[in-house]
Design a protein around this motif. Structure first.
Motif, PDB file in Angstrom:
ATOM      1  N   HIS A 129      57.938   5.499 -13.051  1.00  0.00           N
ATOM      2  CA  HIS A 129      57.286   5.896 -11.605  1.00  0.00           C
ATOM      3  C   HIS A 129      56.637   7.115 -11.628  1.00  0.00           C
ATOM      4  O   HIS A 129      55.678   7.740 -10.538  1.00  0.00           O
ATOM      5  CB  HIS A 129      59.082   5.953 -10.342  1.00  0.00           C
ATOM      6  N   HIS A 175      53.390   9.049  -9.996  1.00  0.00           N
ATOM      7  CA  HIS A 175      53.401  10.655  -9.190  1.00  0.00           C
ATOM      8  C   HIS A 175      52.692  11.286 -10.041  1.00  0.00           C
ATOM      9  O   HIS A 175      50.997  11.950  -9.193  1.00  0.00           O
ATOM     10  CB  HIS A 175      54.074  10.797  -8.670  1.00  0.00           C
ATOM     11  N   SER A 214      59.872  14.491  -4.139  1.00  0.00           N
ATOM     12  CA  SER A 214      59.730  13.663  -3.383  1.00  0.00           C
ATOM     13  C   SER A 214      61.255  13.696  -2.559  1.00  0.00           C
ATOM     14  O   SER A 214      62.555  14.399  -2.556  1.00  0.00           O
ATOM     15  CB  SER A 214      59.649  11.970  -4.148  1.00  0.00           C
ATOM     16  N   GLY A 215      61.880  12.360  -3.111  1.00  0.00           N
ATOM     17  CA  GLY A 215      63.145  11.933  -1.786  1.00  0.00           C
ATOM     18  C   GLY A 215      63.710  12.046  -3.181  1.00  0.00           C
ATOM     19  O   GLY A 215      64.946  12.122  -3.257  1.00  0.00           O
ATOM     20  N   GLY A 216      63.518  11.589  -4.307  1.00  0.00           N
ATOM     21  CA  GLY A 216      64.546  11.581  -5.512  1.00  0.00           C
ATOM     22  C   GLY A 216      64.308  12.535  -6.275  1.00  0.00           C
ATOM     23  O   GLY A 216      64.671  12.761  -7.479  1.00  0.00           O
ATOM     24  N   GLY A 259      62.792  16.405  -0.962  1.00  0.00           N
ATOM     25  CA  GLY A 259      62.974  15.830   0.116  1.00  0.00           C
ATOM     26  C   GLY A 259      64.304  15.014   0.756  1.00  0.00           C
ATOM     27  O   GLY A 259      64.822  14.852   1.476  1.00  0.00           O
ATOM     28  N   ASP A 305      65.946  15.383   4.387  1.00  0.00           N
ATOM     29  CA  ASP A 305      66.017  14.247   4.942  1.00  0.00           C
ATOM     30  C   ASP A 305      67.878  14.238   5.581  1.00  0.00           C
ATOM     31  O   ASP A 305      68.869  14.192   6.516  1.00  0.00           O
ATOM     32  CB  ASP A 305      66.652  12.732   4.017  1.00  0.00           C
ATOM     33  N   GLY A 329      61.741  13.921   6.656  1.00  0.00           N
ATOM     34  CA  GLY A 329      60.445  14.997   6.163  1.00  0.00           C
ATOM     35  C   GLY A 329      59.194  14.992   7.284  1.00  0.00           C
ATOM     36  O   GLY A 329      59.082  16.184   8.020  1.00  0.00           O
ATOM     37  N   ASP A 346      58.693  18.279   9.991  1.00  0.00           N
ATOM     38  CA  ASP A 346      57.182  18.614   9.535  1.00  0.00           C
ATOM     39  C   ASP A 346      56.014  18.950  11.209  1.00  0.00           C
ATOM     40  O   ASP A 346      56.102  20.125  11.742  1.00  0.00           O
ATOM     41  CB  ASP A 346      56.200  17.789   9.266  1.00  0.00           C
ATOM     42  N   GLY A 363      56.506  12.936  -2.178  1.00  0.00           N
ATOM     43  CA  GLY A 363      56.111  12.010  -1.001  1.00  0.00           C
ATOM     44  C   GLY A 363      56.298  13.641   0.516  1.00  0.00           C
ATOM     45  O   GLY A 363      55.347  13.698   1.509  1.00  0.00           O
ATOM     46  N   VAL A 364      57.077  14.487  -0.513  1.00  0.00           N
ATOM     47  CA  VAL A 364      57.191  15.515   0.218  1.00  0.00           C
ATOM     48  C   VAL A 364      55.833  16.666  -0.070  1.00  0.00           C
ATOM     49  O   VAL A 364      55.632  17.552   0.582  1.00  0.00           O
ATOM     50  CB  VAL A 364      58.221  16.718  -0.186  1.00  0.00           C
ATOM     51  N   ALA A 422      53.093  15.431   1.526  1.00  0.00           N
ATOM     52  CA  ALA A 422      52.566  15.319   2.642  1.00  0.00           C
ATOM     53  C   ALA A 422      53.449  16.491   3.603  1.00  0.00           C
ATOM     54  O   ALA A 422      52.026  16.240   4.720  1.00  0.00           O
ATOM     55  CB  ALA A 422      53.473  13.872   3.040  1.00  0.00           C
ATOM     56  N   ASN A 423      53.872  16.913   3.236  1.00  0.00           N
ATOM     57  CA  ASN A 423      54.284  18.135   4.493  1.00  0.00           C
ATOM     58  C   ASN A 423      53.380  18.756   4.145  1.00  0.00           C
ATOM     59  O   ASN A 423      52.778  19.756   3.536  1.00  0.00           O
ATOM     60  CB  ASN A 423      55.321  18.455   4.152  1.00  0.00           C
ATOM     61  N   THR A 440      52.780   9.541  -0.413  1.00  0.00           N
ATOM     62  CA  THR A 440      54.048   8.740  -0.909  1.00  0.00           C
ATOM     63  C   THR A 440      53.985   7.437  -1.959  1.00  0.00           C
ATOM     64  O   THR A 440      52.954   7.406  -2.767  1.00  0.00           O
ATOM     65  CB  THR A 440      54.167   8.116   0.999  1.00  0.00           C
ATOM     66  N   ASP A 441      55.294   6.403  -1.844  1.00  0.00           N
ATOM     67  CA  ASP A 441      55.113   5.608  -3.370  1.00  0.00           C
ATOM     68  C   ASP A 441      54.188   3.810  -2.933  1.00  0.00           C
ATOM     69  O   ASP A 441      53.531   3.991  -1.456  1.00  0.00           O
ATOM     70  CB  ASP A 441      56.403   4.703  -3.609  1.00  0.00           C
TER      71      ASP A 441
HETATM   72  O1  KG4 Z   1      58.037   9.371  -2.389  1.00  0.00           O
HETATM   73  P1  KG4 Z   1      58.456   9.401  -2.227  1.00  0.00           P
HETATM   74  O2  KG4 Z   1      57.509   8.045  -0.362  1.00  0.00           O
HETATM   75  O3  KG4 Z   1      59.890   8.003  -2.394  1.00  0.00           O
HETATM   76  C1  KG4 Z   1      60.658   9.224  -3.397  1.00  0.00           C
HETATM   77  O4  KG4 Z   1      60.074   8.271  -4.336  1.00  0.00           O
HETATM   78  O5  KG4 Z   1      61.418   9.598  -2.981  1.00  0.00           O
HETATM   79  O6  KG4 Z   1      58.812  10.355  -1.068  1.00  0.00           O
HETATM   80  C2  KG4 Z   1      60.331   9.819   0.214  1.00  0.00           C
HETATM   81  C3  KG4 Z   1      60.525  11.653   0.859  1.00  0.00           C
HETATM   82  C4  KG4 Z   1      61.383  11.346   2.188  1.00  0.00           C
HETATM   83  O7  KG4 Z   1      62.591  11.996   1.416  1.00  0.00           O
HETATM   84  C5  KG4 Z   1      61.370  12.177   2.859  1.00  0.00           C
HETATM   85  O8  KG4 Z   1      61.237  12.682   3.956  1.00  0.00           O
HETATM   86  C6  KG4 Z   1      59.730  13.154   2.912  1.00  0.00           C
HETATM   87  O9  KG4 Z   1      59.012  12.728   1.557  1.00  0.00           O
HETATM   88  N1  KG4 Z   1      58.852  13.018   3.330  1.00  0.00           N
HETATM   89  C7  KG4 Z   1      57.964  14.815   3.712  1.00  0.00           C
HETATM   90  C8  KG4 Z   1      56.744  13.895   4.905  1.00  0.00           C
HETATM   91  N2  KG4 Z   1      57.043  12.837   4.616  1.00  0.00           N
HETATM   92  C9  KG4 Z   1      57.704  12.375   3.634  1.00  0.00           C
HETATM   93  N3  KG4 Z   1      58.600  15.639   3.827  1.00  0.00           N
HETATM   94  C10 KG4 Z   1      58.598  16.412   4.263  1.00  0.00           C
HETATM   95  N4  KG4 Z   1      57.067  16.353   5.146  1.00  0.00           N
HETATM   96  C11 KG4 Z   1      56.684  15.439   5.275  1.00  0.00           C
HETATM   97  N5  KG4 Z   1      55.501  15.343   5.979  1.00  0.00           N
END
Ligand code: KG4
Ligand code: ZN
Length: 334
Positions: free
Chosen positions: A115, A119, A139-141, A166, A170, A183, A187, A271-272, A274-275, A302-303
Motif C-alpha cells: 500500500h 502512495h 496518512s491515517g496509518g 492523520g 482524527d 483531518g 483543515d 490522506g493528510v 490533502a491538508n 487519499t486511498d
Molecule cells: O491515506 P488515507 O486515505 O488512509 C490511510 O491509509 O490512512 O488517509 C486518511 C487520513 C485520515 O486520518 C484523515 O483525517 C486525513 O487523512 N485527512 C486529512 C485531510 N483529509 C484527510 N488530514 C488533514 N487535512 C485534511 N484536509
C-alpha cells in the motif's frame, strides 16, 4: 496493458482500471471508491470488524462499476494488482480474495502490492516525476520520509515514533467533538482561526532529525481543553494552532531530508497531503530553496486503487506474477 487495481486496506473499498504504456506512465480509465465514513463516524475511528464486513458488501459492485465506466469486461483486462498490506488484515483479505478469485477464474496474472508503494508512486498518475525523488507519506496509518530511487527501490529516511499525523488529526477532532474523519474538518475550521492563539509545543526526536512524533501535540490539546482558558477560546483558534504545529513538525524534517539528499523534487502523498495548509507551507519551503513540490490531486492522495494498479504495473510489464497463495500481511514491510 489494461490493469485492474483493487484496494481495501482500511475503510475504503476501491477499484480502478488503468492503461499503461511504459512503467510509471498510465492513463486512468476509471476509478471508484466506496467509503465508510458514515459507518465509523459514531465511534470516532475505524472499527476493523465493521470495515471488513462492509467490504464484503461493497467490493464486487465497486469493481463492476469501475469496469463499466472503463467500458471493459473481464476478457479485456490483462492483469490484476491488489493491495496485500500493510493495513487491517480483515479488510485486506476481502480485496485479496476477490483478486485471487478473478485471477483463478480467468487465468490472468495477479500481483500483490504494498500500500505504501502505491502512495509513493501515486504522483506518477498525473505528473512526470524523475527519480530519485523524496516523498513524504502522511496518512491515517503512516508518516514517513522515503527516497524513491527507482521502481521497487525505496529507502526509508525517517518515520513516526508514535502516532501517524492523520491519527493526530482524527484524535484531536474527537477530543474537540468535531466529528470523523477529523483531518478535513480541522483543515476547514482552521481557515478562520488564529494560528498563534494556543501554544502547542513542537516535538523533535532527539538524535533522529528525520523522525516524527505526534503523541505530544495530541496530549497538549487534551490538557488545553481541561484548562481554564479553554471555554473562552474559539474552536477555530485551537484547530489552527494545532494544525500549524503538525505542519511545522512535518515541514522541518522534510526540508532537512531534501538538503541532506540534495533532491530537486519533493512529493507529498497520503490522506493528510490533502491538508491545504501543509500543501501551501511545504510548497513555499521547497520553492524557497529552488526545489519543486508535487502533490497529487486529492482523489490520488487519499486511498485509491489507481495508485495500486500503477505500483503493480512495472512488475506486471516485466511478466512477473505472484502465486495465488500470497497472504494478506498487516505489517508488510516495504
Ligand atoms: O491515506 P488515507 O486515505 O488512509 C490511510 O491509509 O490512512 O488517509 C486518511 C487520513 C485520515 O486520518 C484523515 O483525517 C486525513 O487523512 N485527512 C486529512 C485531510 N483529509 C484527510 N488530514 C488533514 N487535512 C485534511 N484536509
Ligand atoms: Zn493510505
Amino acid at each position: 496493458m489494461l490493469i485492474l487495481g483493487i484496494e481495501s486496506s482500511c475503510d475504503d473499498a476501491a477499484a480502478a482500471v488503468i492503461e499503461t504504456v511504459r512503467p510509471g506512465e498510465a492513463v486512468v480509465r476509471a476509478g471508484t471508491v466506496a467509503g465508510q465514513n458514515d459507518i465509523h463516524a459514531p465511534y470516532g475511528g475505524v472499527v476493523p470488524e465493521l470495515a471488513s464486513r462492509n467490504h464484503v458488501i461493497a467490493i464486487l459492485p465497486v469493481i463492476e462499476r469501475a469496469m463499466a465506466i472503463a467500458g471493459c469486461g473481464l476478457g479485456d483486462l490483462d492483469a490484476i494488482a491488489v493491495t496485500r498490506g500493510p493495513g487491517l488484515v480483515g479488510s485486506l483479505l476481502i480485496g485479496l480474495m476477490c483478486a485471487k478469485g478473478i485471477a483463478q477464474a480467468t487465468g490472468m496474472p495477479m500481483v500483490g502490492v504494498n500500500h505504501i508503494e502505491g502512495h509513493l508512486l501515486a504522483p506518477l498518475l498525473e505528473y512526470r516525476v524523475d527519480m530519485p525523488f523524496l516523498a513524504l507519506v502522511v496518512s491515517g496509518g503512516h508518516t514517513a520520509l522515503f527516497m524513491v530511487e527507482d521502481f521497487g527501490r525505496y529507502r526509508r529516511l525517517g518515520q513516526t515514533r508514535d502516532d501517524a499525523a492523520g491519527e493526530a488529526f482524527d484524535k484531536v477532532a474527537k477530543l474537540m467533538n468535531l466529528g470523523y474523519p477529523g483531518g478535513k474538518i480541522i483543515d476547514q475550521l482552521a481557515h478562520r482561526g488564529n494560528r498563534k492563539r494556543v501554544r502547542i509545543p513542537r516535538a523533535r526526536v532527539k538524535g533522529a532529525p528525520l523522525d516524527f512524533s505526534f503523541s505530544g501535540v495530541k496530549t497538549a490539546v487534551a490538557s488545553f481543553l481541561k484548562s481554564e482558558a479553554a471555554p473562552a477560546t474559539p474552536p477555530e483558534d485551537l484547530a489552527a494552532s494545532f494544525q500549524e504545529a503538525v505542519v511545522d513538525m512535518l515541514v522541518g524534517p522534510t526540508i532537512a531530508a531534501a538538503r541532506e539528499t540534495g533532491v530537486d523534487t519533493i512529493v507529498l502523498t497520503g490522506g493528510v497531503a490533502a491538508n491545504s495548509r501543509l500543501r501551501a507551507r511545504l510548497g513555499e519551503a521547497a520553492a524557497a530553496e529552488g526545489r519543486r513540490l508535487i502533490a497529487p490531486s486529492i482523489q490520488y492522495c487519499t486511498d485509491n486503487a489507481a495508485m495500486i494498479a500503477l505500483a503493480g504495473s512495472y512488475r506486471l510489464m516485466r511478466g512477473e506474477r505472484d502465486p495465488l497463495t500470497i497472504d494478506a500481511q498487516a505489517n508488510l514491510p516495504l
